[in-house]
Design an enzyme around this catalytic site. Structure first.
Site, short mmCIF file in Angstrom:
data_model
loop_
_atom_site.label_atom_id
_atom_site.label_comp_id
_atom_site.label_asym_id
_atom_site.label_seq_id
_atom_site.Cartn_x
_atom_site.Cartn_y
_atom_site.Cartn_z
N GLU C 88 5.30 -6.50 -1.53
CA GLU C 88 5.76 -5.29 -2.19
C GLU C 88 7.19 -5.01 -1.76
O GLU C 88 7.75 -3.97 -2.02
CB GLU C 88 4.84 -4.11 -1.91
CG GLU C 88 4.70 -3.76 -0.45
CD GLU C 88 4.44 -2.29 -0.28
OE1 GLU C 88 3.29 -1.90 -0.46
OE2 GLU C 88 5.39 -1.54 0.00
N CYS C 120 -0.59 -3.76 -0.98
CA CYS C 120 -0.84 -4.70 0.11
C CYS C 120 -1.85 -5.78 -0.24
O CYS C 120 -2.20 -6.61 0.59
CB CYS C 120 -1.35 -3.95 1.35
SG CYS C 120 -0.16 -2.78 2.00
N THR C 210 -5.10 8.75 1.23
CA THR C 210 -5.10 7.29 1.38
C THR C 210 -6.36 6.82 2.11
O THR C 210 -6.68 5.63 2.07
CB THR C 210 -3.87 6.80 2.19
OG1 THR C 210 -3.91 7.41 3.48
CG2 THR C 210 -2.58 7.16 1.51
N HIS C 243 -8.15 -4.87 6.38
CA HIS C 243 -6.76 -4.42 6.22
C HIS C 243 -6.48 -3.39 7.30
O HIS C 243 -7.34 -2.58 7.65
CB HIS C 243 -6.57 -3.81 4.83
CG HIS C 243 -5.18 -3.29 4.62
ND1 HIS C 243 -4.06 -4.08 4.74
CD2 HIS C 243 -4.73 -2.03 4.32
CE1 HIS C 243 -2.97 -3.34 4.51
NE2 HIS C 243 -3.36 -2.10 4.26
N LYS C 248 -6.32 2.30 13.74
CA LYS C 248 -7.49 3.18 13.77
C LYS C 248 -8.45 2.89 12.61
O LYS C 248 -9.66 2.75 12.80
CB LYS C 248 -6.95 4.63 13.70
CG LYS C 248 -7.93 5.73 13.60
CD LYS C 248 -7.18 7.08 13.63
CE LYS C 248 -6.36 7.30 12.35
NZ LYS C 248 -5.73 8.63 12.27
N ASN C 275 1.92 -2.47 10.71
CA ASN C 275 1.29 -2.91 9.47
C ASN C 275 2.22 -3.82 8.69
O ASN C 275 3.29 -3.40 8.26
CB ASN C 275 0.93 -1.67 8.63
CG ASN C 275 0.29 -2.03 7.29
OD1 ASN C 275 -0.11 -3.17 7.07
ND2 ASN C 275 0.18 -1.03 6.41
N SER C 305 -3.35 -0.54 -2.04
CA SER C 305 -3.37 0.77 -2.70
C SER C 305 -3.29 0.61 -4.20
O SER C 305 -2.76 -0.37 -4.71
CB SER C 305 -2.19 1.61 -2.20
OG SER C 305 -2.39 1.93 -0.85
#
Lengths: 375, 137, 357
Positions: C88, C120, C210, C243, C248, C275, C305
Site C-alpha cells: 500500500e 495490508c 478498526t 496479522h 496486542k 507493523n 482493512s
C-alpha cells in the site's frame, strides 16, 4: 614552429556582473593588445561547463562575432577540465600545419550562474556517466576516495597532506589574477570543513568564473611552443591496477621525448592540482617524487622558488588561482608564458627558460601537456 | 538523467553486468562493445560478482541538490571478485567504515528525477551482514 | 462452495525470505515529539519500529526479500511465471514495481507481473491466487511479495506502529516444497475501518472501529472457516500467526480462537519492528519457517482493512531443513539495528518535502 605572442587573463572570481561572453571578450582583447595585432585567422574557444551552465552553443562563432572579428574562422574545443590545453593542440596544429598564421585561443567558463548544487551536477559529468558518474559522486567524491587510498597505502597523515594547499595559497596571494588571495596554514587545511572526507574545503579548487586568452603565431615571438602532446587513459581510476598512477599523464609527457634530466631541469610548471591528491598523483606519476613521498617533499620545501625541483604552480594553481574548468589550461599557458618572459606579476621564477603545463580531465580520462621555451 | 539511458542500461545497473574480454582476459565495469584494455571486440557480458571488499571510501557532503536527501553520500572504491569499481556504499554510518571490510550488493535508489519523474535504481554495496545464516553466493 | 479450500492438485512454499531495514525509531521518541503520554503506546506492546533508509522503498525492500526467497527455493529465476507485489506504499501510483523486481531478479520477460492493493492483505491475495495458478498447472512457480514503507500522519496514533519491511515466498507444486498448503480460506466484506484517498499522503482510520468489526470479525471468521473446512482444532497446530498491527491484537485474537501463547509467540514480530503492513503476518510466517521442523503444522491468517482475512494451514516437509541457512533469517535482520531519532526519521521517510519519496 609556433609561438605565443600575447596573453590575457581575467581575475578568476564570482563574476555575477559579467556574462560568459563578457569574460571571453575581456581576456581576448587583452591578449590581442599584448600581441599587438587586431586580426586573426582563427578563433579557438575552449569551454566545458558553458553548454550546461550558460546554454550557449556555437560559442566560438559568437565569441568571434562579439570580438568584432567579422568573418574570422572559428572552432570550439571541449575536453572537460583539459579543454584549455586541448584548445592549444588545435591552435598549435593550425599554425604548425600552415593552415593559419595567427590563432586566438580563448578559454572561458562560468560556474556561478546557478547555485553550487547545480554546478556539482555539471561537474559530475566530467566523470564517466556510465561508470561512477551514474552515482552521486559530487564534485570531490572521487578525489576523496583516492586521497584516503593514498593516505592508507603510504601511511601519510592528514597534516602532512596539507602542505600543498598552504604553498598554493602563499603563491596565489601574490597573483593578481588568483581567486583565493589569502594564506592558509597546513593545520587550517587539515581542520577545514570536509567536502568529501578526507578532502576538505581547502583541498579543493573553488567554484569560480574566468577567461584567459593567448595569441599563437607563426611569426616568432619571445616564447616558443616546443611541444604539445596528449594521451587518453582508462575511463576510471578503478580500471587502473594502481588507481593513483595517472597513465594518461605519464604517456602524454613521455611523448614529448624529454630525458629524465630534461624533465627535472624544467624551471617552472603549472600542473593540474584540482585537489591536493591530484597534485601528488601527478608529481609521483612523473617520477619527480617517489611514491608516497610527494607530500613529504613539499613539506620539506621542494617545488618552491627556494627549494629544489621545478617550481610548481607559482600562480597558486587550480587550488588557489582557481579552476574555471574549460578555461584553466589557457590560464596555465598564459602564466608559464609570462614566467618565461619575466613579467608574471606574482611569484617569479627568475631566469626561467623552460616551462611546462600539465592538464587533465577528471582523474586522468585524458591528459595534455605543453612544453614552452623562452628564446 | 535520461529515461532512455537508464532503461537501456537497466540490466547493467540492476545486476552489475560488466564486460569480459576473451582476448586479454580482463573483466571490467560497465558494459562495453570493445575491451578498454586491449581494444578487442571479442568481448562478452559478465556479471560482476564474488567476494566484495572496500578498498577506499569518501564521505561526500557536497552533493547535488537532488542527492541532499541521501547526504552524506558514501562513495566506495570496491573490489568485487577481482574487479574494481566506484559505487555507493549504503546502510553504513561513517564511523562503521573500514578499509578492507567485506561488502555485499543491494538494489537501491540512486537518483530521483524531480517531484514527478522516474526513480533510478541500481546496485550499491553495504557492509556484509554478519551472524549465522547469511547466505553469500 | 464458491471458493475451494483444497484444490485438486497440491501446492506449497518452496522458498521464503524477509527483509527489514536497519533503522529503528523508539516509540518513546514519537511520544515525546508529539506530546503523548507514555501509556498511549505502552499498551501497543511495540518497543520500536523499523524504518527504511533514504535510498530504500517498497520496491528495493521487496527485491531483497524476493532474492532471499529465490535462494531458498533453489530454482532458476527464469522458472518463475508470476510476480505479484502486494503493497500500500507503491513508489509509483501508476507503474508496476513487480516489473522492476522481476527485471532485477532475471525473471523477465515471459512472466505475469502486477502490483496488488488491498490495504495490508494484498500480498495474501497474491498467495491465494498463486495457489490456484500453481494448482492449475498454468505456471510452475509464483513469486509473492509483501512490502511496505508504511506511512502515518505525523502525530497520529498510527505513527507508533507504521513500519517498513518485506516478506516474499516462492510458491510451487507440493513436490519439493518446504511446506505444503493443507488448505486456505478467505473472508471479505465492505468494512470501512482504514483508508487512504487518491493523492492523499497519509491514511485515515476509524480508531476503535478498526478492532471488533474489522480485525477481529474477519480473522475469526477466516480461521473458523478454515478449521471447519479441514476438520482441525487449534490444538492441532504448532504455530499460529496473525496479522499484527500492534503487539496486542494478534495475541488477543489468537487466545480468543483458542490458541496458546506458545503457538503465537514465535510468529510475533511487530513488538520488535512495528507493523510492516503487507509483510506483517507474512514476516511472522517467514520467522516461523526459519525454525520450523518437518511435520509441524502452521496456521497463518493475514488481514487487510476494507476488509478481509485469509487463513492458511501449512505442513512443513523434510525439504525445509537444508534451506534454513541459504539466506539471512528474520532474526538476522532484527539483530541488525541502528537506533535513529525523530529528525532522521522525518527526513528519511520524506516527511520533509524536498522531493516526495
Amino acid at each position: 614552429m609556433a609561438w605565443i605572442s600575447g596573453v590575457g587573463m581575467v581575475r578568476i572570481n564570482r563574476h555575477y556582473q559579467k556574462g560568459l561572453r563578457d569574460l571571453a571578450v575581456e581576456a581576448a582583447s587583452q591578449a590581442l593588445r599584448d600581441a599587438g595585432i587586431d586580426g586573426v585567422d582563427y578563433v579557438v574557444v575552449a569551454s566545458s561547463s558553458s553548454y550546461k551552465q550558460v546554454g550557449q552553443l556555437d560559442l566560438a562563432g559568437y565569441t568571434a562575432s562579439y570580438l568584432g572579428l567579422r568573418g574570422a574562422r572559428s572552432l570550439a574545443v571541449e575536453a572537460g577540465e583539459a579543454s584549455g590545453l586541448a584548445g592549444l593542440l588545435a591552435a598549435y596544429s593550425l599554425v604548425a600545419s600552415g593552415s593559419a598564421d595567427t590563432v586566438l585561443l580563448v578559454g572561458v567558463d562560468k560556474l556561478t550562474e546557478y547555485n553550487s548544487g547545480e554546478a556539482y551536477d555539471m561537474i559530475e559529468g566530467l566523470y564517466d556517466i556510465e561508470g561512477e558518474g551514474f552515482y552521486n559522486i559530487g564534485h570531490a567524491g572521487v578525489a576523496g576516495l583516492l586521497m584516503r587510498l593514498y593516505m592508507h597505502e603510504y601511511g601519510v597523515d592528514r597534516l602532512t597532506m596539507s602542505y600543498w594547499p598552504a604553498v598554493m595559497h602563499a603563491n596565489a596571494k601574490q597573483n593578481p589574477y588568483a581567486m583565493l588571495r589569502f594564506a592558509v596554514t597546513p593545520e587550517k587545511v587539515a581542520s577545514a570543513m570536509p567536502l568529501a572526507d578526507p578532502v576538505t574545503l581547502l583541498d579543493s579548487y573553488p567554484l569560480g568564473d574566468g577567461a584567459a586568452a593567448v595569441v599563437i603565431t607563426k611569426r616568432p615571438g619571445q616564447v616558443r611552443i616546443a611541444g604539445v602532446e596528449t594521451a587518453t587513459g582508462l575511463p576510471s581510476p578503478a580500471h587502473r591496477d594502481d588507481p593513483l598512477y595517472l597513465e594518461s599523464v605519464a604517456e602524454a609527457v613521455s611523448r614529448l621525448g624529454l630525458s629524465r634530466e630534461e624533465l627535472e631541469g624544467i624551471d617552472v610548471m603549472e600542473i593540474h592540482d584540482s585537489f591536493t591528491i591530484t597534485a601528488y598523483m601527478i608529481l609521483e606519476t612523473l617520477g619527480l617524487s617517489d611514491k608516497g613521498r610527494a607530500a613529504k617533499d613539499l613539506a620539506e620545501g621542494k617545488y618552491t622558488v627556494e627549494g629544489g625541483g621545478p617550481v610548481m604552480n607559482p600562480s597558486g594553481g587550480l587550488k588557489a588561482r582557481g579552476h574555471p574548468i574549460g578555461a584553466t589550461g589557457v590560464y596555465q599557458l598564459a602564466e608559464v608564458t609570462m614566467q618565461l618572459r619575466g613579467d608574471f606579476p606574482g611569484v617569479k621564477v627568475d631566469g626561467a627558460r623552460r616551462g611546462m603545463v600539465i592538464s587533465m580531465n577528471a582523474m586522468g580520462s585524458s591528459a595534455y601537456t605543453a612544453l614552452l621555451q623562452a628564446e | 538523467m535520461s529515461i532512455a539511458r537508464h532503461w537501456r542500461r537497466r540490466h547493467n545497473l540492476y545486476r552489475l553486468i560488466g564486460t569480459r574480454c576473451r582476448s586479454c582476459g580482463r573483466t571490467f565495469y560497465p558494459q562495453a562493445q570493445r575491451c578498454i584494455y586491449c581494444g578487442s571486440s571479442d568481448v562478452e557480458q559478465a556479471r560482476i560478482d564474488g567476494e566484495a571488499r572496500l578498498l577506499s571510501y569518501s564521505i561526500v557532503y557536497s552533493v547535488t541538490d537532488e542527492a541532499r536527501y541521501e547526504a552524506p553520500v558514501i562513495l566506495g572504491l570496491v573490489e568485487v571478485g577481482g574487479v574494481k569499481l566506484i559505487t555507493e556504499i549504503t546502510d553504513a554510518s561513517p564511523g562503521e567504515l573500514e578499509v578492507g571490510m567485506r561488502l555485499e550488493p543491494v538494489l537501491r535508489k540512486v537518483s530521483i528525477h524531480g517531484e514527478s519523474g522516474l526513480i533510478y535504481y541500481a546496485v550499491k554495496f553495504r557492509p556484509a551482514m554478519g551472524g549465522g545464516g547469511s547466505g553469500e553466493d | 462452495m464458491t471458493l475451494q479450500a483444497r484444490p485438486e492438485k497440491g501446492s506449497g512454499i518452496h522458498g521464503w525470505g524477509a527483509y527489514i531495514p536497519r533503522y529503528r525509531l523508539p516509540l518513546k521518541l514519537i511520544a515525546s515529539t508529539w506530546g503523548w503520554h507514555e501509556d498511549q503506546y505502552k499498551g501497543l506492546n511495540v518497543r520500536e519500529k523499523a524504518i527504511a533508509g533514504p535510498d530504500e522503498d517498497s520496491t528495493t525492500m521487496g527485491y531483497e526479500a524476493a532474492l532471499n526467497a529465490l535462494k531458498r527455493a533453489k530454482i532458476d529465476p527464469s522458472e518463475v511465471g508470476a510476480v505479484f507485489f502486494g503493497t500500500e506504499s507503491k513508489p509509483y501510483a501508476v507503474k508496476p514495481s513487480a516489473t522492476i523486481i522481476a527485471e532485477a531478479l532475471g525473471i523477465t520477460p515471459i512472466t505475469m507481473a502486477s502490483d496488488l492493493e488491498f490495504a495490508c492483505r494484498a500480498a495474501s491475495e497474491a498467495m491465494r491466487s498463486s495457489i490456484g495458478l500453481v494448482s492449475s498447472g498454468m505456471l510452475k512457480y509464483s513469486l509473492v511479495i509483501g512490502s511496505d514503507t508504511a506511512q502515518a500522519q505525523p502525530g497520529d496514533v498510527l505513527e507508533f506502529t507504521a513500519a517498513s519491511g518485506a516478506a516474499a515466498f516462492i510458491l510451487g507444486p507440493s513436490s519439493g516444497a518446504s511446506a505444503v498448503f493443507e488448505g486456505s480460506y478467505t473472508y471479505v466484506t465492505d468494512t470501512p475501518d482504514f483508508w487512504r484517498r487518491s493523492l492523499q499522503p497519509y491514511p485515515r482510520h476509524g480508531e476503535g472501529f478498526t478492532g471488533e468489526p474489522a480485525y477481529f470479525h474477519h480473522i475469526i471468521n477466516s480461521v473458523k472457516g478454515l478449521l471447519e473446512e479441514l476438520g482441525l482444532k487449534p490444538g492441532d497446530f504448532d504455530y499460529a500467526i496473525f496479522h499484527q498491527p500492534n503487539g496486542k491484537f494478534p495475541v488477543r485474537v489468537g487466545l480468543r480462537l483458542g490458541f496458546t501463547m506458545e503457538q503465537i509467540e514465535p510468529g510475533l514480530v511487530t513488538p520488535m519492528i512495528g507493523n510492516t503492513y503487507n509483510a506483517s503476518a507474512l514476516m511472522g510466517l517467514a520467522r516461523v519457517l526459519d525454525r520450523a521442523r518437518p511435520g509441524e503444522r502452521i496456521l497463518v491468517a493475514p488481514f487487510g482493512s476494507g476488509a478481509g482475512s485469509d487463513a492458511y494451514s501449512l505442513i512443513v516437509t523434510d525439504e525445509i531443513v537444508e534451506r534454513h541457512d541459504l539466506a539471512p533469517k528474520v532474526d538476522d535482520y532484527i539483530a541488525r539495528r541502528v537506533e535513529v531519532d525523530y529528525g532522521f526519521y522525518t527526513r528519511y521517510r520524506g516527511k520533509i518535502r524536498l522531493m516526495p519519496r
